[in-house]
Every structure is written in structure tokens, then in C-alpha cells.
Design a protein around this motif. Sequence first.
Motif, short mmCIF file in Angstrom:
data_model
loop_
_atom_site.label_atom_id
_atom_site.label_comp_id
_atom_site.label_asym_id
_atom_site.label_seq_id
_atom_site.Cartn_x
_atom_site.Cartn_y
_atom_site.Cartn_z
N LYS A 1 0.85 -1.19 0.00
CA LYS A 1 0.00 0.00 0.00
C LYS A 1 0.88 1.24 0.00
N ALA A 2 0.56 2.17 -0.87
CA ALA A 2 1.34 3.40 -0.99
C ALA A 2 0.42 4.62 -0.97
N THR A 3 0.98 5.73 -0.58
CA THR A 3 0.22 6.99 -0.50
C THR A 3 0.93 8.06 -1.34
N ILE A 4 0.14 8.75 -2.13
CA ILE A 4 0.68 9.87 -2.92
C ILE A 4 0.10 11.17 -2.36
N VAL A 5 0.99 12.13 -2.11
CA VAL A 5 0.56 13.46 -1.64
C VAL A 5 0.95 14.48 -2.71
N VAL A 6 -0.05 15.16 -3.28
CA VAL A 6 0.19 16.11 -4.37
C VAL A 6 -0.02 17.54 -3.85
N ASN A 7 1.00 18.38 -4.07
CA ASN A 7 0.89 19.81 -3.75
C ASN A 7 0.44 20.52 -5.02
N VAL A 8 -0.89 20.66 -5.15
CA VAL A 8 -1.46 21.24 -6.37
C VAL A 8 -0.98 22.67 -6.57
N LYS A 9 -1.02 23.47 -5.51
CA LYS A 9 -0.61 24.88 -5.58
C LYS A 9 0.81 25.01 -6.10
N SER A 10 1.72 24.22 -5.59
CA SER A 10 3.12 24.28 -5.98
C SER A 10 3.30 23.93 -7.45
N LEU A 11 2.58 22.87 -7.90
CA LEU A 11 2.70 22.45 -9.29
C LEU A 11 2.22 23.55 -10.25
N LEU B 1 -7.76 8.35 -8.40
CA LEU B 1 -8.57 9.34 -7.66
C LEU B 1 -9.98 9.32 -8.24
N PRO B 2 -11.00 9.03 -7.43
CA PRO B 2 -12.38 9.01 -7.93
C PRO B 2 -12.73 10.33 -8.63
N GLU B 3 -13.54 10.23 -9.65
CA GLU B 3 -13.87 11.41 -10.47
C GLU B 3 -14.49 12.51 -9.64
N GLU B 4 -15.30 12.17 -8.63
CA GLU B 4 -15.96 13.18 -7.82
C GLU B 4 -14.99 13.92 -6.90
N GLN B 5 -13.77 13.35 -6.77
CA GLN B 5 -12.78 14.02 -5.92
C GLN B 5 -11.72 14.77 -6.74
N GLN B 6 -11.89 14.73 -8.05
CA GLN B 6 -10.85 15.32 -8.90
C GLN B 6 -10.91 16.85 -8.98
N MET B 7 -12.08 17.49 -8.72
CA MET B 7 -12.17 18.95 -8.71
C MET B 7 -11.73 19.46 -7.35
N VAL B 8 -10.60 20.17 -7.35
CA VAL B 8 -10.04 20.64 -6.08
C VAL B 8 -9.67 22.12 -6.18
N ASN B 9 -9.48 22.72 -5.02
CA ASN B 9 -9.05 24.12 -4.94
C ASN B 9 -7.61 24.22 -5.43
N VAL C 1 -4.33 13.95 -1.08
CA VAL C 1 -3.87 12.59 -0.74
C VAL C 1 -4.64 11.55 -1.54
N ALA C 2 -3.88 10.57 -2.10
CA ALA C 2 -4.50 9.43 -2.81
C ALA C 2 -3.72 8.16 -2.44
N GLU C 3 -4.40 7.04 -2.29
CA GLU C 3 -3.76 5.77 -1.92
C GLU C 3 -3.95 4.72 -3.02
N PHE C 4 -2.99 3.79 -3.11
CA PHE C 4 -3.11 2.70 -4.09
C PHE C 4 -2.26 1.53 -3.60
N THR C 5 -2.51 0.35 -4.19
CA THR C 5 -1.71 -0.85 -3.90
C THR C 5 -1.10 -1.36 -5.19
N ASN C 6 0.11 -1.93 -5.07
CA ASN C 6 0.78 -2.46 -6.25
C ASN C 6 1.86 -3.45 -5.81
N LYS C 7 2.31 -4.30 -6.76
CA LYS C 7 3.29 -5.33 -6.43
C LYS C 7 4.72 -4.97 -6.85
N SER C 8 4.83 -3.99 -7.74
CA SER C 8 6.17 -3.70 -8.25
C SER C 8 6.31 -2.21 -8.54
N TRP C 9 7.33 -1.90 -9.30
CA TRP C 9 7.57 -0.51 -9.64
C TRP C 9 6.38 0.06 -10.42
#
Length: 297
Positions: free
Chosen positions: A226-236, A266-274, A281-289
Amino acid sequence: TSSVMKTTQKLLNVFSKKDVQIPNLVGKEQTQAKSEANESKLLFAIGGEEFSKDVPAGCIISQQPPYAENFAVKEGSTITVVISKGRNLVEVPKVVGKKVDEATTELEALGLKVTVEEEYNKKVEAGYVTEQSIEAKTEIDAGETVVIKVSKGIETVLVPDLIGKTEDVAKDMIKESGLKLRYVYTDVDETMPDGVVVYQEFDPNTEVEKDSYINISINVLPTEKKATIVVNVKSLLERKGKPTTNEDGTDKMVRVDIQVNEKSILPEEQQMVNAKTESLVAEFTNKSWVNIKVLID
């Protein structure tokens, strides 16, 4: 009447002969033995001659009747003896390097006995003599035994089938079969269970030299993490020189799509952000790179 008298006389002669203790002639020189037999009023006869490593030449090997205490025979009886011809010495030939049949025939022709002991040998072809118990050119008595060691060639073993076996079981099978384990590698084969052998260096049921080293590969399937991605939208947005507010000064809303290996997480309903969001924050699971993309509209 005359014949009756002769027969009677013979019987009287037999019964008149004295009993004498039979002498022990074994080991004595022929002349001495004959003299002792004659002294006991016994006849001395030679029944033959034989080789002997224990009795010197010209001496008595055996006698008939044999000597025994308190064993008497009639005077005039015959003692038959066997005379020793002494040792029958033969020179041992070199048979190392010869085929076993040839070596055996050569040794037996000299009157020697042969014992064959087989042993595996990595250097000498099967069927050839590698050692002899008595060195060549040594004189020994005929009848003695020469032990020769004969090569059985290279000792081979059958390779076990390790595919699908666990590492511990495979190691036991390798040891029991007469092989040695060198390296254990890892591999990934999603068609096979985790932790089992998916590769072995030699094919199963083939013959190889005993104590050969073998390599195997163990299946190590990737585990889901399980991995977590944190995106700084403002900075990008600021890095790209894009505004985070509208012309009227209000915060701008943007669409953010986070993709892992080309798949949105990221679910479509959560994609519109300030646009000023600094921690999306978004989470996902994976087995490799994985390949992560962040798309902002």
C-alpha cells in the motif's frame, strides 16, 4: 598238508609280530625319517613330492598313517610320506594399468590367487587395474593371494526433479541424491506458487558425476504494498506559472487526475479541487515498480 602248514605259519608270523608306536616323521629330513621308521621295524615309502612354504625341501610334509600318541601298528607296516620340494616362489608381475581379465589371467597362470575389489575412480577408465596389494617383482609363494583394485569409472547419480519443490525440500533432495548445492537464485514466474523451485541447472533424471554442484532458482512473487501519494497542487501550478485565483480574486478550481500505470486512482468526484490545495492525498496498492502521473487542467 604242505599248504595247510604254510598258511598256519603265515598266521603265526602275523600274530607273532609286535605292536610298535608309530613315529612322528613330519618335519624331519628324509634320511632321518627313513632311519627312524626302520628303527621301529617299519617300512618307509615315498608317496609323492609337493611344494611347501612351511617345510624345508627334503623334509617330510605328511605321513600315513598319521602320528598319534599311543597309536601302534604292527612291525613291518608301511609308513607312506610326502616329501617337501621347498617353496615354490614366483615373481609378481606388474598388472596396474591392465584390464582386469588380463591381469587375473596373468596372476593365476603363476599359481597365485586373485581377489578383485572394485572402486570408483575419476581418473581411470572402468575395468582397468589401479592398484595391486603386492608390488611388482616381489617374490612370493605360489598359492598366495594378490588383491587388485579395479576402476568402476566415474560414479554418477541421477538428478532429482526439483521443479515445484520448496527450497528446503529441494535442498534435502539434492543432498540425498549425492549432489551439492552451489547457488540459490531468485526469479519471478507468476504461473508457479511463491517459494518453489522454478529452475534447476541439470534436467531431471539425467546422470551426472557424483558431488557435482547444482544451481537452482526460487520463485519470489512480488507482494502487494500500500502506498500513498501526496500532491501539492498549488506548488505544481505555480511552477508552471499558472494562476491559482480567478480574476475576481476567488480561489480557482482545477481538475486533478492522478494516474498509476496509466490508471486513475482518484475518484472522479474528488478530482475537482481548490488550486491552492497543498496536500491532495491518494492511496493505491501495487506489487512492483509503478509509473505515476499527475494531470492538472
